[in-house]
Design an enzyme around this catalytic site. Structure first.
Site, short mmCIF file in Angstrom:
data_model
loop_
_atom_site.label_atom_id
_atom_site.label_comp_id
_atom_site.label_asym_id
_atom_site.label_seq_id
_atom_site.Cartn_x
_atom_site.Cartn_y
_atom_site.Cartn_z
CB SER A 1 -0.90 -0.04 1.24
OG SER A 1 -1.93 0.90 1.10
CD GLU A 2 -1.16 5.71 -2.70
OE1 GLU A 2 -1.13 5.22 -3.83
OE2 GLU A 2 -1.83 6.72 -2.42
CG ASN A 3 -0.74 3.93 3.57
OD1 ASN A 3 -0.88 3.01 2.76
ND2 ASN A 3 -1.31 3.93 4.75
#
Lengths: 219, 216, 219, 216
Positions: free
Chosen positions: D51-53
């Protein structure tokens, strides 16, 4: 089930071809995957490009790989004149590219992070800039630098799980996390094998997604 | 006038530089005499020593029976970590150096010119055996670059020069030089002498220096 | 003795000038230094350039700062049309620069790491490239990107010691370590205060050398 | 020939894509239907969801009484972490995405062209309110980019097109499209139909598509 453990150095180094670019972490001997390097010597690949912080001291595994004539080119931040690497270089038997240490680390980071090129003031007003692209940015001359990617990275870890998640001790870390990101095939040796989930998710230093094979070594 | 003076030894030079480093600074100490500066910072003065191999908060050498083979400094000598210290990887370590996060870097040198050029990695421009290491990165990135070196070569040739004769590490980077004879600031007007060891006259110092000197 | 703790939000935000570029971490509310942001609202600085992943949802502290008219320009990776930021933008009352999220993070990392410029393929074949320098590298068009530095970074930590060493929990980390490196003045809020030495040296996530002030907050 | 067919719903599309993801892949799932793909990967198939975060190894949503407010995905929804998962900061997270370390990225889209152009962030080239987020970074970096979207707009306009009418996210990036009607590969010869939902003919699918289709 993902399981990246291999059972022997032969299996760990299987398929490394002649001509491969090999990223070898370590600062002095600290954080250097010596067992894997011995395995590479056994394995036989030649015409290698070796990327390593230094040309190594005499008697080191790096010096042995060099004196065996297996390395075509050494990319490093320094070479001692009084060393096998220095003597091979002066004898015309080893090509050496000296790269400032920070630029060396950053070029591998760029390879791992998908940065096709970057500028740096490091070395831009020195002989290293001769014949190269220099651009003035914010009033300062900067060199254009390109990523340095490996075909193989040899990594020295403290702990590893079957996903290839790694930790390092103290200054063992050095180039290892950066090189692990920068190679097509990343092979780690580890002193300790732990169960999946034993490493705290916040404390994993190299996520397993960067690691292809893990070998348990003693010591 | 004949001078009666005793040049500082390595410890003396290191101690003199250490004296000028205030609490709270983040400092990189290069290989050689600069590393020894750390030995002369009082334990109760919190100076955070950065080592290029990823140490933030390097402490003194351990007792021989307490050596940790995983913990070394930029010279691969065994060290300890100060309470509050931490470790980073090599790219982050040089992000610290190149990103302007070091209050001070102290390096050795062959020569320094009056405009702050630093020469410390080779004695000939195209010497094949290059010993660059992290010096160029450290030199371009620090907020302040100090040099510690002998004032002259063993043969008596001045190391503080109008122009460097050796290949450069970085241009205009050096802010201060600690030698065995004096402390000199590099200013837009050239070298300014901050202090001289007892018994050595300004004129005698100037005679051992290639570049012109100014009084502070 | 180094002691970076401050006792109030007023002390934490003291001296932030009008026109400052403020780096505000957080992904949604997670990892956002809300107490410091409230403190900035109190403190009164205006004409700010705010760098934040998004324009925020209505009712958020970010939206309040924006609707108070304190932000001249917002640099972010997206803005929702149905939000205060979107409405201010459409009304011509807020300048917005939209930067792809990875480029946003990398530009701040470049500021922290002393990289004067870098190339990236992200956005190079889109409208974001209009009027900008594009260079083909390894057969691929790439945009030239410059560092994004802050005058102030507002950081949300889990634990902190008096040197300013920080840890983060789970996805609280997000932009915090990158922004902490990229600002002249880095101010952190922390949920927990720990003794110097209580954090394992290998597990510090933001070394204190990047942090100037730390405020203990509840929650 | 009249078709008697039932288009896949969101779950059906997500499940269809999940079916094609093998064990061991590192996969980024974009916001919307792509996120739901994770719900259809069997728990015993080790797929590592990024997940990009900064999440490596995202797990399913927690029970309502087990929500951890510090643990969210790219859509800021509460998630869990798989055993073996870890966290990185945002620059490292996008180093993963941009550096080619994702075996697969699955994104939603407004349109995909027959040469693999992706349009998923705005309906007009100079729309002031831009919703780019991490899409451009994800699109340029993944080893494979798949798109999940309805085959046509609510008004019936084809989303698989000769040329995108909306502003691009990236050129030539999409390798496969999962729609509510079919699965199509993007090849140098354009769209190739891999499979069609039961009861829908190739001709009827082609009639709902702007670009020409080839049979597998």
């Amino acid at each position: 089930m993902i399981d990246k453990f291999v059972r022997s150095t032969a299996e760990a180094l299987d398929g490394v071809p002649d001509g491969a670019t090999v990223l070898l972490a370590g600062f002095g001997d600290v954080g250097m995957a010596t067992a894997l390097l011995e395995g590479l010597i056994e394995q036989g690949a030649k015409d290698l490009v070796l990327v390593c912080n230094s040309g190594g001291r005499d008697g080191s595994a790096v010096a042995r790989l060099l004196t065996l004539g297996r390395v075509r080119k050494l990319i490093c931040s320094f070479v001692r004149a009084a060393s096998d690497a220095g003597r091979l270089l002066l004898a015309g038997r080893l090509e050496v590219e000296v790269v400032p240490q920070g630029t060396l680390a950053e070029r591998m980071r760029a390879a791992g992070a998908g940065i096709p090129a970057f500028y740096t003031p490091t070395g831009a007003d020195t002989v290293l800039a001769e014949g190269r692209e220099v651009r003035e940015i914010a009033g300062r001359p900067c060199l254009l630098e390109y990523p340095l990617a490996g075909d193989v990275a040899l990594i020295d870890a403290w702990q590893a799980d079957r996903w290839g998640n790694l930790t390092y001790r103290e200054t063992q870390r050095n180039f290892n996390p950066v090189m692990a990101m920068a190679a097509k095939l990343t092979v780690a040796q580890t002193r300790h094998v732990v169960d999946l989930g034993a490493l705290a998710p916040e404390h994993v230093m190299t996520p397993g997604i960067f690691v292809n094979r893990v070998l348990h070594v003693s010591g | 006038m004949a001078d009666g003076f005793t040049p500082l030894d390595r410890d003396g030079m290191a101690a003199r530089a250490a004296h000028d480093i205030p609490e709270g600074w983040v400092v990189n100490l290069g290989i050689g005499i600069p590393t020894e500066v750390g030995n002369f910072i009082p334990a109760d003065r919190e100076v955070i020593i950065h080592s290029e191999n990823g140490v933030i908060g390097a402490g003194p050498a351990p007792a021989p029976d307490r050596i940790n083979p995983f913990l070394v400094n930029a010279g691969t000598q065994p060290i300890t970590l100060r309470t509050g210290g931490s470790y980073v990887h090599h790219a982050d370590s040089f992000a610290i150096a190149r990103g302007g996060h070091l209050d001070l870097t102290v390096l050795g040198a062959f020569e320094v010119s009056e405009n702050g050029d630093l020469a410390n990695w080779a004695r000939a421009a195209h010497e094949p055996v290059k010993q660059i290491g992290g010096a160029m990165d450290l030199a371009i990135g620090a907020k302040r670059l100090w040099v510690i070196m002998e004032h002259t070569t063993k043969e008596g040739a001045p190391r503080l020069r109008r122009t460097c004769t050796y290949p450069l590490t970085a241009k205009g980077a050096v802010k201060r030089v600690y030698t065995n004879l004096a402390v000199l600031d590099v200013t837009p007007q050239g070298f300014v002498v901050r202090d001289i060891i007892p018994g050595l006259s300004f004129e005698s110092l100037a005679a051992r220096t290639d570049a012109p000197l100014a009084r502070a």
